[in-house]
Scaffold this active site. Structure first.
Site, PDB file in Angstrom:
ATOM      1  N   GLY A 184       0.847  -1.198   0.000  1.00 15.85           N
ATOM      2  CA  GLY A 184       0.000   0.000   0.000  1.00 15.85           C
ATOM      3  C   GLY A 184       0.875   1.238   0.000  1.00 15.85           C
ATOM      4  N   ARG A 195       1.033  -4.863  -5.945  1.00 12.68           N
ATOM      5  CA  ARG A 195       1.158  -6.111  -5.197  1.00 12.68           C
ATOM      6  C   ARG A 195       1.598  -7.193  -6.180  1.00 12.68           C
ATOM      7  NH1 ARG A 195      -0.855  -4.323  -0.180  1.00 12.68           N
ATOM      8  NH2 ARG A 195      -2.569  -2.884  -0.478  1.00 12.68           N
ATOM      9  N   ASP A 233       4.497  -4.370   6.150  1.00 10.87           N
ATOM     10  CA  ASP A 233       4.763  -5.688   6.708  1.00 10.87           C
ATOM     11  C   ASP A 233       5.033  -6.762   5.639  1.00 10.87           C
ATOM     12  OD1 ASP A 233       4.441  -7.425   9.155  1.00 10.87           O
ATOM     13  OD2 ASP A 233       2.931  -8.286   7.815  1.00 10.87           O
ATOM     14  N   THR A 269       3.961   2.763   5.953  1.00 11.33           N
ATOM     15  CA  THR A 269       2.557   2.330   5.865  1.00 11.33           C
ATOM     16  C   THR A 269       1.748   3.248   6.773  1.00 11.33           C
ATOM     17  OG1 THR A 269       0.997   0.641   6.620  1.00 11.33           O
ATOM     18  CG2 THR A 269       3.179   0.518   7.552  1.00 11.33           C
ATOM     19  N   ASP A 325      -0.660   2.444   8.553  1.00 11.57           N
ATOM     20  CA  ASP A 325      -1.236   1.726   9.699  1.00 11.57           C
ATOM     21  C   ASP A 325      -0.396   1.789  10.980  1.00 11.57           C
ATOM     22  OD1 ASP A 325      -3.422   0.932   8.212  1.00 11.57           O
ATOM     23  OD2 ASP A 325      -2.407  -0.866   7.468  1.00 11.57           O
ATOM     24  N   ASP A 336       1.716  -0.296  12.060  1.00  6.21           N
ATOM     25  CA  ASP A 336       1.578  -1.600  12.721  1.00  6.21           C
ATOM     26  C   ASP A 336       2.862  -2.429  12.645  1.00  6.21           C
ATOM     27  OD1 ASP A 336       1.529  -1.992  10.009  1.00  6.21           O
ATOM     28  OD2 ASP A 336      -0.211  -3.305   9.981  1.00  6.21           O
ATOM     29  N   ARG A 394      -7.672  -2.474   9.735  1.00  3.96           N
ATOM     30  CA  ARG A 394      -8.371  -3.761   9.776  1.00  3.96           C
ATOM     31  C   ARG A 394      -8.031  -4.522  11.046  1.00  3.96           C
ATOM     32  NH1 ARG A 394      -6.807  -5.263   4.253  1.00  3.96           N
ATOM     33  NH2 ARG A 394      -7.841  -3.545   3.228  1.00  3.96           N
TER      34      ARG A 394
HETATM   35  P1  ADP Z   1       2.519  -4.086   2.722  1.00  6.13           P
HETATM   36  O1  ADP Z   1       3.988  -4.129   2.462  1.00  6.13           O
HETATM   37  O2  ADP Z   1       1.953  -2.704   2.641  1.00  6.13           O
HETATM   38  O3  ADP Z   1       2.141  -4.854   3.972  1.00  6.13           O
HETATM   39  P2  ADP Z   1       1.534  -6.360   1.105  1.00  6.13           P
HETATM   40  O4  ADP Z   1       1.230  -7.200   2.283  1.00  6.13           O
HETATM   41  O5  ADP Z   1       0.581  -6.331  -0.025  1.00  6.13           O
HETATM   42  O6  ADP Z   1       1.793  -4.824   1.476  1.00  6.13           O
HETATM   43  O7  ADP Z   1       2.942  -6.861   0.541  1.00  6.13           O
HETATM   44  C1  ADP Z   1       3.533  -6.239  -0.577  1.00  6.13           C
HETATM   45  C2  ADP Z   1       4.226  -7.252  -1.450  1.00  6.13           C
HETATM   46  O8  ADP Z   1       5.262  -7.911  -0.710  1.00  6.13           O
HETATM   47  C3  ADP Z   1       3.349  -8.393  -1.943  1.00  6.13           C
HETATM   48  O9  ADP Z   1       2.608  -8.061  -3.081  1.00  6.13           O
HETATM   49  C4  ADP Z   1       4.392  -9.447  -2.279  1.00  6.13           C
HETATM   50  O10 ADP Z   1       5.007  -9.156  -3.524  1.00  6.13           O
HETATM   51  C5  ADP Z   1       5.443  -9.238  -1.194  1.00  6.13           C
HETATM   52  N1  ADP Z   1       5.258 -10.191  -0.086  1.00  6.13           N
HETATM   53  C6  ADP Z   1       4.303 -10.191   0.868  1.00  6.13           C
HETATM   54  N2  ADP Z   1       4.420 -11.230   1.710  1.00  6.13           N
HETATM   55  C7  ADP Z   1       5.510 -11.929   1.268  1.00  6.13           C
HETATM   56  C8  ADP Z   1       6.178 -13.126   1.712  1.00  6.13           C
HETATM   57  N3  ADP Z   1       5.742 -13.820   2.753  1.00  6.13           N
HETATM   58  N4  ADP Z   1       7.276 -13.524   1.012  1.00  6.13           N
HETATM   59  C9  ADP Z   1       7.713 -12.840  -0.049  1.00  6.13           C
HETATM   60  N5  ADP Z   1       7.127 -11.721  -0.523  1.00  6.13           N
HETATM   61  C10 ADP Z   1       6.045 -11.264   0.124  1.00  6.13           C
END
Ligand code: ADP
Length: 323
Positions: A11, A72, A103, A125, A127, A129, A171
Protein backbone atom coordinates in the site's frame (compact mmCIF):
# COMPACT_ATOMS: atom_id res chain seq x y z
CA UNK A 1 29.27 -1.77 -3.38
CA UNK A 2 28.86 0.27 -6.57
CA UNK A 3 25.21 0.05 -7.50
CA UNK A 4 22.06 -0.26 -5.39
CA UNK A 5 18.36 -0.52 -6.18
CA UNK A 6 15.35 1.13 -4.55
CA UNK A 7 11.71 0.09 -4.66
CA UNK A 8 8.38 0.87 -3.03
CA UNK A 9 5.88 -1.94 -2.43
CA UNK A 10 2.48 -2.73 -0.93
CA UNK A 11 0.00 0.00 0.00
CA UNK A 12 1.38 3.43 -0.83
CA UNK A 13 1.80 6.02 1.90
CA UNK A 14 2.56 9.75 1.86
CA UNK A 15 6.30 10.32 2.30
CA UNK A 16 7.46 7.40 0.13
CA UNK A 17 8.70 9.91 -2.44
CA UNK A 18 10.71 11.76 0.19
CA UNK A 19 12.31 8.42 1.13
CA UNK A 20 13.18 7.66 -2.53
CA UNK A 21 14.69 11.12 -2.91
CA UNK A 22 16.79 10.67 0.24
CA UNK A 23 17.96 7.25 -0.91
CA UNK A 24 19.07 8.50 -4.32
CA UNK A 25 20.74 11.67 -3.08
CA UNK A 26 22.56 9.99 -0.20
CA UNK A 27 23.74 7.20 -2.51
CA UNK A 28 25.05 9.75 -4.99
CA UNK A 29 26.84 11.58 -2.18
CA UNK A 30 28.57 8.28 -1.33
CA UNK A 31 29.51 7.72 -4.98
CA UNK A 32 27.00 4.93 -5.63
CA UNK A 33 24.82 4.45 -8.69
CA UNK A 34 21.10 3.96 -8.09
CA UNK A 35 18.55 1.98 -10.03
CA UNK A 36 14.87 2.67 -9.47
CA UNK A 37 12.75 -0.48 -9.65
CA UNK A 38 9.25 0.21 -10.98
CA UNK A 39 6.10 -1.31 -9.45
CA UNK A 40 7.62 -2.98 -6.39
CA UNK A 41 8.47 -6.68 -6.53
CA UNK A 42 6.77 -7.02 -9.91
CA UNK A 43 9.47 -4.79 -11.39
CA UNK A 44 12.12 -7.08 -9.87
CA UNK A 45 10.55 -10.09 -11.58
CA UNK A 46 10.41 -8.51 -15.03
CA UNK A 47 13.54 -6.35 -14.73
CA UNK A 48 11.72 -3.03 -14.99
CA UNK A 49 14.67 -0.90 -13.88
CA UNK A 50 15.77 2.66 -14.61
CA UNK A 51 18.84 4.62 -13.62
CA UNK A 52 18.05 7.44 -11.18
CA UNK A 53 20.13 10.58 -10.98
CA UNK A 54 20.02 13.59 -8.63
CA UNK A 55 17.64 15.51 -10.86
CA UNK A 56 15.22 12.59 -11.30
CA UNK A 57 14.12 12.96 -7.70
CA UNK A 58 13.77 16.76 -7.82
CA UNK A 59 10.35 18.21 -7.04
CA UNK A 60 8.91 15.06 -5.48
CA UNK A 61 9.46 15.63 -1.74
CA UNK A 62 6.05 17.29 -1.44
CA UNK A 63 4.12 14.69 -3.42
CA UNK A 64 2.04 11.86 -1.98
CA UNK A 65 2.06 8.40 -3.57
CA UNK A 66 5.28 7.06 -5.08
CA UNK A 67 7.10 7.97 -8.32
CA UNK A 68 8.21 4.32 -8.61
CA UNK A 69 4.62 3.12 -8.27
CA UNK A 70 3.68 0.32 -5.95
CA UNK A 71 1.98 -2.90 -6.93
CA UNK A 72 1.16 -6.11 -5.20
CA UNK A 73 2.98 -9.16 -6.59
CA UNK A 74 1.70 -12.27 -4.81
CA UNK A 75 3.93 -14.52 -6.96
CA UNK A 76 6.95 -13.02 -5.19
CA UNK A 77 6.15 -15.37 -2.30
CA UNK A 78 7.41 -18.27 -4.47
CA UNK A 79 11.13 -19.00 -4.28
CA UNK A 80 11.34 -19.98 -7.98
CA UNK A 81 9.84 -16.60 -8.91
CA UNK A 82 12.30 -14.74 -6.71
CA UNK A 83 15.16 -16.53 -8.49
CA UNK A 84 14.14 -14.56 -11.60
CA UNK A 85 14.46 -11.33 -9.66
CA UNK A 86 17.89 -12.31 -8.38
CA UNK A 87 19.04 -13.09 -11.93
CA UNK A 88 17.78 -9.66 -13.04
CA UNK A 89 19.70 -7.96 -10.23
CA UNK A 90 22.92 -9.80 -11.12
CA UNK A 91 22.49 -8.91 -14.77
CA UNK A 92 21.97 -5.23 -13.93
CA UNK A 93 24.86 -5.21 -11.43
CA UNK A 94 22.59 -4.33 -8.50
CA UNK A 95 24.39 -5.37 -5.32
CA UNK A 96 21.84 -4.40 -2.70
CA UNK A 97 18.29 -3.06 -2.50
CA UNK A 98 16.55 -0.50 -0.30
CA UNK A 99 12.97 -1.63 0.15
CA UNK A 100 10.30 0.86 1.21
CA UNK A 101 6.94 -0.50 2.42
CA UNK A 102 4.93 -2.30 5.07
CA UNK A 103 4.76 -5.69 6.71
CA UNK A 104 4.32 -7.82 3.55
CA UNK A 105 7.09 -5.87 1.83
CA UNK A 106 9.40 -6.68 4.72
CA UNK A 107 8.75 -10.41 4.27
CA UNK A 108 9.74 -10.14 0.62
CA UNK A 109 12.90 -8.20 1.61
CA UNK A 110 13.78 -10.86 4.16
CA UNK A 111 13.49 -13.60 1.53
CA UNK A 112 15.65 -11.67 -0.97
CA UNK A 113 18.28 -11.04 1.67
CA UNK A 114 18.37 -14.72 2.61
CA UNK A 115 18.65 -15.76 -1.03
CA UNK A 116 21.63 -13.57 -1.89
CA UNK A 117 20.59 -9.95 -2.49
CA UNK A 118 21.35 -7.78 0.56
CA UNK A 119 18.34 -5.65 1.51
CA UNK A 120 17.58 -2.92 4.04
CA UNK A 121 14.00 -1.88 4.81
CA UNK A 122 12.44 1.52 5.39
CA UNK A 123 9.03 1.16 7.12
CA UNK A 124 6.26 2.99 5.28
CA UNK A 125 2.56 2.33 5.86
CA UNK A 126 -0.24 4.46 7.21
CA UNK A 127 -1.24 1.73 9.70
CA UNK A 128 1.80 2.12 12.01
CA UNK A 129 1.58 -1.60 12.72
CA UNK A 130 5.26 -2.49 12.40
CA UNK A 131 7.22 -3.62 15.44
CA UNK A 132 10.59 -1.94 16.06
CA UNK A 133 9.68 1.58 15.00
CA UNK A 134 7.64 4.17 16.89
CA UNK A 135 6.31 5.60 13.64
CA UNK A 136 6.14 4.48 10.02
CA UNK A 137 6.28 6.89 7.08
CA UNK A 138 2.79 8.16 6.23
CA UNK A 139 1.06 7.77 9.58
CA UNK A 140 1.40 11.39 10.61
CA UNK A 141 -0.06 12.67 7.33
CA UNK A 142 -2.92 10.19 7.62
CA UNK A 143 -3.65 11.34 11.18
CA UNK A 144 -3.67 14.97 10.09
CA UNK A 145 -6.28 14.11 7.47
CA UNK A 146 -8.38 12.22 10.01
CA UNK A 147 -8.22 15.05 12.55
CA UNK A 148 -9.06 17.69 9.95
CA UNK A 149 -12.05 15.59 8.87
CA UNK A 150 -13.24 15.22 12.46
CA UNK A 151 -12.93 18.99 12.96
CA UNK A 152 -15.09 19.64 9.92
CA UNK A 153 -17.65 17.08 10.90
CA UNK A 154 -17.82 18.50 14.41
CA UNK A 155 -18.72 21.92 13.06
CA UNK A 156 -21.85 20.55 11.47
CA UNK A 157 -22.47 18.13 14.35
CA UNK A 158 -22.58 21.09 16.77
CA UNK A 159 -25.01 22.96 14.63
CA UNK A 160 -27.40 20.05 14.33
CA UNK A 161 -27.11 18.08 17.57
CA UNK A 162 -26.52 14.83 15.86
CA UNK A 163 -24.25 11.92 16.53
CA UNK A 164 -21.61 11.36 13.88
CA UNK A 165 -19.84 8.09 13.27
CA UNK A 166 -16.48 8.43 11.51
CA UNK A 167 -14.90 5.27 10.13
CA UNK A 168 -11.14 5.24 9.67
CA UNK A 169 -8.70 2.66 8.28
CA UNK A 170 -7.33 -0.17 10.41
CA UNK A 171 -8.37 -3.76 9.78
CA UNK A 172 -6.34 -5.25 12.59
CA UNK A 173 -4.84 -2.20 14.24
CA UNK A 174 -6.77 0.54 16.01
CA UNK A 175 -3.84 2.97 15.92
CA UNK A 176 -5.37 5.45 13.46
CA UNK A 177 -8.72 5.40 15.28
CA UNK A 178 -7.08 5.81 18.69
CA UNK A 179 -4.67 8.61 17.78
CA UNK A 180 -7.12 10.27 15.39
CA UNK A 181 -9.85 10.11 18.04
CA UNK A 182 -7.58 11.34 20.84
CA UNK A 183 -6.23 14.25 18.78
CA UNK A 184 -9.61 15.02 17.28
CA UNK A 185 -11.38 15.01 20.64
CA UNK A 186 -13.80 12.22 19.80
CA UNK A 187 -16.35 11.21 22.43
CA UNK A 188 -16.03 7.49 21.73
CA UNK A 189 -13.33 5.39 20.06
CA UNK A 190 -13.97 1.81 18.98
CA UNK A 191 -10.93 -0.30 18.03
CA UNK A 192 -10.38 -3.97 17.18
CA UNK A 193 -8.11 -4.50 20.20
CA UNK A 194 -10.88 -3.71 22.73
CA UNK A 195 -14.30 -5.42 22.95
CA UNK A 196 -17.16 -2.97 22.62
CA UNK A 197 -20.71 -2.94 23.89
CA UNK A 198 -23.02 -0.78 21.78
CA UNK A 199 -25.60 -0.55 24.56
CA UNK A 200 -22.97 1.00 26.79
CA UNK A 201 -21.84 3.32 23.99
CA UNK A 202 -25.47 4.39 23.44
CA UNK A 203 -25.95 5.07 27.15
CA UNK A 204 -22.79 7.18 27.33
CA UNK A 205 -23.90 9.19 24.30
CA UNK A 206 -27.33 9.70 25.82
CA UNK A 207 -25.82 10.75 29.17
CA UNK A 208 -23.47 13.11 27.35
CA UNK A 209 -26.37 14.91 25.68
CA UNK A 210 -28.15 15.16 29.04
CA UNK A 211 -25.01 16.76 30.53
CA UNK A 212 -25.26 19.37 27.80
CA UNK A 213 -22.84 18.07 25.16
CA UNK A 214 -23.55 19.71 21.83
CA UNK A 215 -22.14 17.01 19.62
CA UNK A 216 -21.00 13.43 19.68
CA UNK A 217 -18.29 12.02 17.46
CA UNK A 218 -17.69 8.29 17.50
CA UNK A 219 -14.51 7.18 15.72
CA UNK A 220 -14.52 3.54 14.66
CA UNK A 221 -11.73 1.48 13.10
CA UNK A 222 -12.95 -0.43 10.04
CA UNK A 223 -11.79 -3.70 11.63
CA UNK A 224 -14.22 -3.70 14.57
CA UNK A 225 -16.90 -5.35 12.44
CA UNK A 226 -16.02 -8.04 9.92
CA UNK A 227 -19.39 -8.62 8.25
CA UNK A 228 -19.77 -5.31 6.47
CA UNK A 229 -19.28 -1.60 7.07
CA UNK A 230 -18.27 -0.98 10.67
CA UNK A 231 -19.60 2.58 10.65
CA UNK A 232 -23.03 1.61 9.28
CA UNK A 233 -23.30 -1.27 11.72
CA UNK A 234 -22.56 1.04 14.67
CA UNK A 235 -24.73 3.81 13.21
CA UNK A 236 -27.84 1.69 12.73
CA UNK A 237 -27.49 0.18 16.15
CA UNK A 238 -27.08 3.51 17.93
CA UNK A 239 -29.93 5.13 16.03
CA UNK A 240 -32.27 2.42 17.29
CA UNK A 241 -31.13 2.86 20.87
CA UNK A 242 -30.85 6.63 21.32
CA UNK A 243 -33.48 7.88 18.92
CA UNK A 244 -31.28 10.83 17.77
CA UNK A 245 -30.19 11.33 14.21
CA UNK A 246 -27.01 9.42 13.48
CA UNK A 247 -24.87 10.25 10.46
CA UNK A 248 -22.12 8.09 9.07
CA UNK A 249 -18.92 9.15 7.30
CA UNK A 250 -16.42 6.65 5.91
CA UNK A 251 -13.13 8.45 5.26
CA UNK A 252 -11.75 5.69 3.00
CA UNK A 253 -8.88 6.32 0.63
CA UNK A 254 -8.60 10.03 1.31
CA UNK A 255 -6.62 8.92 4.37
CA UNK A 256 -3.84 7.62 2.12
CA UNK A 257 -3.62 10.65 -0.13
CA UNK A 258 -2.40 14.20 0.11
CA UNK A 259 0.97 15.86 0.50
CA UNK A 260 3.15 14.42 3.24
CA UNK A 261 3.38 16.37 6.51
CA UNK A 262 6.63 17.94 7.69
CA UNK A 263 7.05 15.07 10.15
CA UNK A 264 6.68 12.40 7.47
CA UNK A 265 9.06 14.18 5.12
CA UNK A 266 11.55 14.48 7.98
CA UNK A 267 11.52 10.83 8.99
CA UNK A 268 11.43 9.67 5.36
CA UNK A 269 14.54 11.76 4.64
CA UNK A 270 16.36 10.46 7.71
CA UNK A 271 15.36 6.79 7.30
CA UNK A 272 16.01 6.74 3.53
CA UNK A 273 19.49 8.23 3.89
CA UNK A 274 20.38 6.00 6.83
CA UNK A 275 19.28 2.93 4.86
CA UNK A 276 21.89 3.75 2.21
CA UNK A 277 24.62 4.25 4.82
CA UNK A 278 23.70 0.93 6.45
CA UNK A 279 23.72 -1.00 3.17
CA UNK A 280 26.94 0.62 1.95
CA UNK A 281 28.68 -0.30 5.20
CA UNK A 282 27.87 -3.96 4.57
CA UNK A 283 24.97 -4.41 6.97
CA UNK A 284 21.73 -5.94 5.66
CA UNK A 285 18.72 -7.98 6.77
CA UNK A 286 17.61 -5.09 8.92
CA UNK A 287 14.85 -2.51 9.09
CA UNK A 288 15.57 1.03 10.20
CA UNK A 289 13.27 2.09 13.00
CA UNK A 290 12.59 5.40 14.65
CA UNK A 291 12.95 4.85 18.41
CA UNK A 292 12.45 8.03 20.39
CA UNK A 293 14.58 10.59 18.54
CA UNK A 294 17.06 8.01 17.29
CA UNK A 295 17.23 5.72 14.29
CA UNK A 296 18.07 2.13 15.17
CA UNK A 297 18.58 -1.02 13.11
CA UNK A 298 16.31 -3.95 13.94
CA UNK A 299 16.74 -7.47 12.49
CA UNK A 300 13.95 -8.61 10.15
CA UNK A 301 13.36 -11.67 12.32
CA UNK A 302 12.81 -9.49 15.39
CA UNK A 303 10.43 -7.19 13.50
CA UNK A 304 8.42 -10.05 12.03
CA UNK A 305 8.21 -12.22 15.14
CA UNK A 306 6.80 -9.47 17.34
CA UNK A 307 3.50 -7.67 17.29
CA UNK A 308 3.20 -3.94 17.81
CA UNK A 309 0.70 -3.37 20.58
CA UNK A 310 -1.60 -0.43 21.04
CA UNK A 311 -0.80 1.80 24.04
CA UNK A 312 -3.69 1.13 26.40
CA UNK A 313 -2.76 4.13 28.57
CA UNK A 314 -3.54 6.35 25.59
CA UNK A 315 -6.85 4.57 25.10
CA UNK A 316 -7.75 5.23 28.73
CA UNK A 317 -6.58 8.84 28.45
CA UNK A 318 -8.83 9.35 25.41
CA UNK A 319 -11.78 8.05 27.45
CA UNK A 320 -11.00 10.33 30.40
CA UNK A 321 -10.68 13.39 28.16
CA UNK A 322 -13.86 12.65 26.27
CA UNK A 323 -16.15 13.26 29.23
P1 ADP B 1 2.52 -4.09 2.72
O1 ADP B 1 3.99 -4.13 2.46
O2 ADP B 1 1.95 -2.70 2.64
O3 ADP B 1 2.14 -4.85 3.97
P2 ADP B 1 1.53 -6.36 1.11
O4 ADP B 1 1.23 -7.20 2.28
O5 ADP B 1 0.58 -6.33 -0.02
O6 ADP B 1 1.79 -4.82 1.48
O7 ADP B 1 2.94 -6.86 0.54
C1 ADP B 1 3.53 -6.24 -0.58
C2 ADP B 1 4.23 -7.25 -1.45
O8 ADP B 1 5.26 -7.91 -0.71
C3 ADP B 1 3.35 -8.39 -1.94
O9 ADP B 1 2.61 -8.06 -3.08
C4 ADP B 1 4.39 -9.45 -2.28
O10 ADP B 1 5.01 -9.16 -3.52
C5 ADP B 1 5.44 -9.24 -1.19
N1 ADP B 1 5.26 -10.19 -0.09
C6 ADP B 1 4.30 -10.19 0.87
N2 ADP B 1 4.42 -11.23 1.71
C7 ADP B 1 5.51 -11.93 1.27
C8 ADP B 1 6.18 -13.13 1.71
N3 ADP B 1 5.74 -13.82 2.75
N4 ADP B 1 7.28 -13.52 1.01
C9 ADP B 1 7.71 -12.84 -0.05
N5 ADP B 1 7.13 -11.72 -0.52
C10 ADP B 1 6.05 -11.26 0.12
Amino acid sequence: MKKIGVLTSGGDSPGMNAAIRATVRKAKALGLDVVGINSGYEGCLVGDFRELDLKDVGGIIEEGGTMLRSKRAPEFKEKEERAKAIRNFHQEGVEGVIVIGGDGTLRGAKALNREGIPTVCVPATIDNDIYGTDMTIGVDTCLNTVVESIDRIRTTASALERTFIVEVMGRDSGYIALMGGLSGGAEQILIPEVDYDLEKVAKEIYDGYKRGKQHMIVVVAEGIYKEGSAAHHVGQNLKKQIGFEVRVTVLGHMQRGGNPSAFDRGIASRLGAEAVTTLSEGESGVMLGLQGHNIETVDYSEVLSNEKKIDMELYELAQTLAQ
